[in-house]
Design a protein around this motif. Structure first.
Motif, mmCIF file in Angstrom:
data_model
loop_
_atom_site.group_PDB
_atom_site.id
_atom_site.type_symbol
_atom_site.label_atom_id
_atom_site.label_comp_id
_atom_site.label_asym_id
_atom_site.label_seq_id
_atom_site.Cartn_x
_atom_site.Cartn_y
_atom_site.Cartn_z
ATOM 1 N N ILE A 160 0.838 -1.204 0.000
ATOM 2 C CA ILE A 160 0.000 0.000 0.000
ATOM 3 C C ILE A 160 0.873 1.255 0.000
ATOM 4 N N SER A 161 1.919 1.248 0.821
ATOM 5 C CA SER A 161 2.779 2.434 0.909
ATOM 6 C C SER A 161 3.531 2.655 -0.396
ATOM 7 N N THR A 162 3.857 1.556 -1.095
ATOM 8 C CA THR A 162 4.506 1.685 -2.399
ATOM 9 C C THR A 162 3.543 2.301 -3.405
ATOM 10 N N ASN A 163 2.286 1.888 -3.346
ATOM 11 C CA ASN A 163 1.259 2.449 -4.235
ATOM 12 C C ASN A 163 1.111 3.953 -4.043
ATOM 13 N N THR A 164 1.135 4.391 -2.796
ATOM 14 C CA THR A 164 0.834 5.795 -2.510
ATOM 15 C C THR A 164 2.074 6.685 -2.460
ATOM 16 N N GLY A 165 3.263 6.072 -2.365
ATOM 17 C CA GLY A 165 4.483 6.874 -2.248
ATOM 18 C C GLY A 165 4.685 7.446 -0.854
ATOM 19 N N GLU A 166 3.989 6.852 0.125
ATOM 20 C CA GLU A 166 4.173 7.256 1.530
ATOM 21 C C GLU A 166 4.853 6.102 2.255
ATOM 22 N N PRO A 167 6.165 6.157 2.447
ATOM 23 C CA PRO A 167 6.900 5.019 3.022
ATOM 24 C C PRO A 167 6.287 4.483 4.320
ATOM 25 N N ILE A 168 6.376 3.175 4.500
ATOM 26 C CA ILE A 168 5.712 2.469 5.609
ATOM 27 C C ILE A 168 6.192 2.962 6.977
ATOM 28 N N ILE A 169 7.396 3.514 7.035
ATOM 29 C CA ILE A 169 7.929 3.996 8.319
ATOM 30 C C ILE A 169 7.080 5.149 8.869
ATOM 31 N N LEU A 170 6.351 5.821 7.988
ATOM 32 C CA LEU A 170 5.484 6.905 8.449
ATOM 33 C C LEU A 170 4.277 6.368 9.207
ATOM 34 N N ASN A 171 4.039 5.056 9.058
ATOM 35 C CA ASN A 171 2.944 4.414 9.798
ATOM 36 C C ASN A 171 3.519 3.570 10.936
#
Lengths: 82, 272
Positions: free
Chosen positions: B216-227
């Motif tokens: 999901i984070s790859t799809n949105t360009g928001e790296p998973i570390i932000l979650n």
């Protein structure tokens, strides 16, 4: 029946991790010294020839193992008693 | 790992095999280090097959690339892309229409020497393979991280890479195990952390569990570390802390057996 089959399948795949470990151990040892795994049969044949010039032996076990990242040739030759 | 001595440290993230999570590791660890307050550059050396801009969600900000810097078409400062979220995080994009032979080891060394003056960490996203791109990527690195998955072909390639790094006189090589599935390890159908450490014989710096959130984070360009609610996000944050020299406990897969343990693990901060 389905339960039995499922159980059998599970049992069949339960050791895929240990199989992966065995395969990796062999392949990594050979990768590290740059040989193919077929070479061990040849080593075994030649080792037995040399030893049998002097003493009678059982079938030797020849395997490539790793101590840390160091590949080690492990040769085990049971000798025949009188 | 170590305190920056003469400026920053250059770390190469490599693996041999493609698709094991090098770019994801570079992205998330860079961001984690930026969160910790360090000045960081993530450098894409996969020239011809760039991905880092996309995974970091910075593809629309790219103007120049690393080959243009090397060939003098723009300055280094012009080519550095500033992150949207952290003012102390930058990305140096690879060139997409060039190939790996367009840069030399010497040029990468010079570029890194320049970056070390201003940044605490320079993380290099190394291309898959053991050819020119790999040699360029390790040329300027002070230490190396090898990323692998608990899967025989990835481990075999990791071993080859470790051998090549040792031949290149690397003293400090650390392992990231990515995409581990504890329930499969418990079921006897996946290589465990200990199995991988026994085969590869290098120190561990991170364990990242399989996590759908990464897709999901790859799809949105928001790296998973932000979650930080995601296990993988927390695992990457812990890796960043270990980069910075902190001692952070690892996820213990042997104690995740019962439901209670899994619940406890979920709420514990000591993950991966």
């Amino acid at each position: 029946m389905i339960i039995l089959l499922d159980f059998a399948r599970r049992k069949g795949s339960a050791n895929s991790r240990s199989k992966a470990n065995d395969r990796l151990q062999t392949v990594l040892a050979h990768d590290r010294i740059g040989t193919s795994s077929g070479i061990m049969e040849q080593v075994k044949k030649e080792v037995i020839q040399v030893i049998r010039k002097h003493v009678d032996t059982e079938e030797p076990e020849v395997s490539l193992i790793s101590r840390g990242r160091q590949p080690v040739l492990d040769i085990n030759i049971p000798l025949k008693g009188r | 790992m170590m305190e920056p001595s003469n400026g920053g440290q250059v770390v190469v993230i490599t693996s041999g095999k493609g698709g094991v999570g090098k770019t994801t590791t570079v992205t998330n660890v860079s961001m984690g280090l930026a969160q910790l307050g360090f000045k960081v550059v993530a450098m894409d050396l996969d020239i011809g097959l760039k991905k880092l801009d996309l995974i970091m969600g910075l593809e629309n900000r790219v103007i120049y690339d690393i080959v243009q810097v090397i060939e003098g078409e723009c300055t280094l400062r012009q080519a550095l892309v500033k992150d949207r979220r952290f003012p102390n995080l930058f990305m140096l994009p690879a060139a997409q229409t060039r190939n790996k032979d367009d840069v030399t080891e010497e040029q990468i060394k010079n570029l890194c020497a320049e970056l070390k003056k201003e940044f605490d960490f320079i993380l290099i996203d190394c291309p898959a393979g053991i050819e020119r791109g790999f040699r360029n990527s390790i040329a300027a690195a002070d230490w190396a991280v090898v990323v692998t998955n608990p899967e025989v072909s990835a481990v075999r390639d990791a071993d080859r890479i470790i051998g090549m790094l040792e031949s290149a006189q690397f003293q400090d090589i650390k392992l990231v195990i990515n995409r581990i599935r504890p329930e499969m390890v418990r079921g006897g159908d996946m290589l465990s952390i200990d199995d991988l450490l026994n085969h590869l014989c290098i120190d561990l710096i991170g364990i990242v569990p399989e996590d759908d959130g990464v897709v999901i984070s790859t799809n949105t360009g928001e790296p998973i570390i932000l979650n930080q609610r995601s296990l993988a996000g927390r695992a990457f944050y812990n890796i960043a802390r270990r980069f910075a020299g902190e001692e952070v406990p690892f996820l213990d897969l042997n104690h995740t057996g019962s439901l209670w343990d899994r619940i406890r693990m979920f709420f514990s901060k000591q993950v991966g």
